[in-house]
Motif scaffolding. Structure first.
Motif, PDB file in Angstrom:
ATOM      1  N   ASP A   4       0.817  -1.220   0.000  1.00 13.47           N
ATOM      2  CA  ASP A   4       0.000   0.000   0.000  1.00 13.47           C
ATOM      3  C   ASP A   4       0.848   1.267   0.000  1.00 13.47           C
ATOM      4  N   ASP A   5       1.930   1.279   0.772  1.00  6.39           N
ATOM      5  CA  ASP A   5       2.795   2.464   0.811  1.00  6.39           C
ATOM      6  C   ASP A   5       3.406   2.748  -0.554  1.00  6.39           C
ATOM      7  N   CYS A   6       3.877   1.702  -1.223  1.00  2.00           N
ATOM      8  CA  CYS A   6       4.456   1.878  -2.562  1.00  2.00           C
ATOM      9  C   CYS A   6       3.391   2.371  -3.536  1.00  2.00           C
ATOM     10  N   ALA A   7       2.189   1.846  -3.430  1.00  2.29           N
ATOM     11  CA  ALA A   7       1.105   2.269  -4.319  1.00  2.29           C
ATOM     12  C   ALA A   7       0.794   3.749  -4.128  1.00  2.29           C
ATOM     13  N   ASN A   8       0.901   4.230  -2.893  1.00  2.00           N
ATOM     14  CA  ASN A   8       0.618   5.643  -2.616  1.00  2.00           C
ATOM     15  C   ASN A   8       1.757   6.568  -3.027  1.00  2.00           C
ATOM     16  N   VAL A   9       2.982   6.060  -3.030  1.00  2.00           N
ATOM     17  CA  VAL A   9       4.153   6.890  -3.312  1.00  2.00           C
ATOM     18  C   VAL A   9       4.474   6.944  -4.800  1.00  2.00           C
ATOM     19  N   PHE A  10       4.421   5.796  -5.458  1.00  2.00           N
ATOM     20  CA  PHE A  10       4.870   5.711  -6.850  1.00  2.00           C
ATOM     21  C   PHE A  10       3.691   5.736  -7.812  1.00  2.00           C
ATOM     22  N   GLU A  11       3.658   6.800  -8.617  1.00  2.00           N
ATOM     23  CA  GLU A  11       2.626   6.913  -9.634  1.00  2.00           C
ATOM     24  C   GLU A  11       2.858   5.882 -10.736  1.00  2.00           C
ATOM     25  N   ALA A  12       4.136   5.663 -11.051  1.00  2.00           N
ATOM     26  CA  ALA A  12       4.504   4.709 -12.093  1.00  2.00           C
ATOM     27  C   ALA A  12       5.676   3.866 -11.587  1.00  2.00           C
ATOM     28  N   LEU A  13       5.365   2.845 -10.788  1.00  2.00           N
ATOM     29  CA  LEU A  13       6.393   2.004 -10.182  1.00  2.00           C
ATOM     30  C   LEU A  13       7.303   1.392 -11.243  1.00  2.00           C
ATOM     31  N   VAL A  14       6.729   0.879 -12.309  1.00  2.00           N
ATOM     32  CA  VAL A  14       7.523   0.221 -13.353  1.00  2.00           C
ATOM     33  C   VAL A  14       8.504   1.213 -13.983  1.00  2.00           C
ATOM     34  N   GLY A  15       8.057   2.429 -14.217  1.00  2.00           N
ATOM     35  CA  GLY A  15       8.935   3.453 -14.789  1.00  2.00           C
ATOM     36  C   GLY A  15      10.074   3.808 -13.854  1.00  2.00           C
ATOM     37  N   THR A  16       9.782   3.903 -12.566  1.00  2.00           N
ATOM     38  CA  THR A  16      10.819   4.199 -11.575  1.00  2.00           C
ATOM     39  C   THR A  16      11.826   3.059 -11.497  1.00  2.00           C
ATOM     40  N   LEU A  17      11.341   1.830 -11.556  1.00  2.00           N
ATOM     41  CA  LEU A  17      12.231   0.665 -11.547  1.00  2.00           C
ATOM     42  C   LEU A  17      13.145   0.678 -12.771  1.00  2.00           C
ATOM     43  N   ARG A  18      12.594   0.997 -13.921  1.00  2.00           N
ATOM     44  CA  ARG A  18      13.410   1.042 -15.145  1.00  2.00           C
ATOM     45  C   ARG A  18      14.473   2.131 -15.066  1.00  2.00           C
ATOM     46  N   ALA A  19      14.107   3.287 -14.512  1.00  2.00           N
ATOM     47  CA  ALA A  19      15.072   4.389 -14.365  1.00  2.00           C
ATOM     48  C   ALA A  19      16.202   3.990 -13.413  1.00  2.00           C
ATOM     49  N   ALA A  20      15.851   3.331 -12.311  1.00  2.00           N
ATOM     50  CA  ALA A  20      16.859   2.889 -11.341  1.00  2.00           C
ATOM     51  C   ALA A  20      17.750   1.804 -11.935  1.00  2.00           C
ATOM     52  N   LYS A  21      17.173   0.932 -12.753  1.00  2.00           N
ATOM     53  CA  LYS A  21      17.967  -0.121 -13.405  1.00  2.00           C
ATOM     54  C   LYS A  21      18.944   0.499 -14.400  1.00  2.00           C
ATOM     55  N   LYS A  22      18.486   1.491 -15.137  1.00  2.00           N
ATOM     56  CA  LYS A  22      19.334   2.161 -16.116  1.00  2.00           C
ATOM     57  C   LYS A  22      20.522   2.847 -15.436  1.00  2.00           C
ATOM     58  N   LYS A  23      20.307   3.353 -14.205  1.00  2.00           N
ATOM     59  CA  LYS A  23      21.370   4.014 -13.437  1.00  2.00           C
ATOM     60  C   LYS A  23      22.214   3.003 -12.647  1.00  2.00           C
ATOM     61  N   LYS A  24      21.901   1.705 -12.823  1.00  2.00           N
ATOM     62  CA  LYS A  24      22.620   0.611 -12.162  1.00  2.00           C
ATOM     63  C   LYS A  24      22.539   0.679 -10.633  1.00  2.00           C
ATOM     64  N   ILE A  25      21.380   1.110 -10.138  1.00  2.00           N
ATOM     65  CA  ILE A  25      21.122   1.154  -8.701  1.00  2.00           C
ATOM     66  C   ILE A  25      20.466  -0.149  -8.268  1.00  2.00           C
ATOM     67  N   ILE A  26      19.678  -0.728  -9.171  1.00  2.00           N
ATOM     68  CA  ILE A  26      19.042  -2.025  -8.923  1.00  2.00           C
ATOM     69  C   ILE A  26      19.296  -2.929 -10.125  1.00  2.00           C
ATOM     70  N   LYS A  27      19.002  -4.215  -9.926  1.00  2.00           N
ATOM     71  CA  LYS A  27      19.040  -5.151 -11.063  1.00  2.00           C
ATOM     72  C   LYS A  27      17.874  -6.116 -10.928  1.00  2.00           C
ATOM     73  N   TYR A  28      17.385  -6.542 -12.069  1.00  2.00           N
ATOM     74  CA  TYR A  28      16.360  -7.577 -12.156  1.00  2.00           C
ATOM     75  C   TYR A  28      16.386  -8.135 -13.562  1.00  2.00           C
ATOM     76  N   ASP A  29      15.865  -9.338 -13.716  1.00  2.00           N
ATOM     77  CA  ASP A  29      15.834  -9.985 -15.029  1.00  2.00           C
ATOM     78  C   ASP A  29      14.708  -9.402 -15.861  1.00  2.00           C
ATOM     79  N   GLY A  30      14.979  -9.186 -17.125  1.00  2.00           N
ATOM     80  CA  GLY A  30      13.972  -8.694 -18.050  1.00  2.00           C
ATOM     81  C   GLY A  30      14.022  -7.187 -18.215  1.00  2.00           C
ATOM     82  N   GLU A  31      13.182  -6.698 -19.105  1.00  2.00           N
ATOM     83  CA  GLU A  31      13.110  -5.265 -19.382  1.00  2.00           C
ATOM     84  C   GLU A  31      11.918  -4.630 -18.683  1.00  2.00           C
ATOM     85  N   LEU A  32      10.749  -5.180 -18.934  1.00  2.00           N
ATOM     86  CA  LEU A  32       9.499  -4.607 -18.444  1.00  2.00           C
ATOM     87  C   LEU A  32       8.845  -5.588 -17.487  1.00  2.00           C
TER      88      LEU A  32
END
Length: 82
Positions: free
Chosen positions: A37-65
């Protein structure tokens, strides 16, 4: 939208929801983040934020989307908290 601020918030939520591994890095599944619930309230576009963080090499996960339901078990690992 301030991407740098969103990424900082993402790091905080990964540490809050995730578990610290033997290597000292935090990891959480996409499903846990998406359903929180907290993440849902904070992040308007969670997937977009995850992609931005992955691009900056702050996080990693398998796949693109990541899609809710299909990728709920995909592990997101925090590489750095800078």
């Amino acid at each position: 939208m301030n991407v740098a601020h969103e990424v900082e918030l993402l790091v905080t939520h990964i540490k809050r929801l995730g578990k610290q591994g033997a290597d000292g890095k935090y990891a959480v599944t996409f499903g846990e983040m998406f359903d929180d619930d907290d993440c849902a309230n904070v992040f308007e576009a969670l997937v977009g934020t995850l992609r931005a963080a992955k691009k900056k090499k702050i996080i990693k996960y398998d796949g693109e989307l990541l899609l809710q339901g299909v990728h709920d078990k995909v592990e997101i690992t925090l590489l750095t908290d800078n």
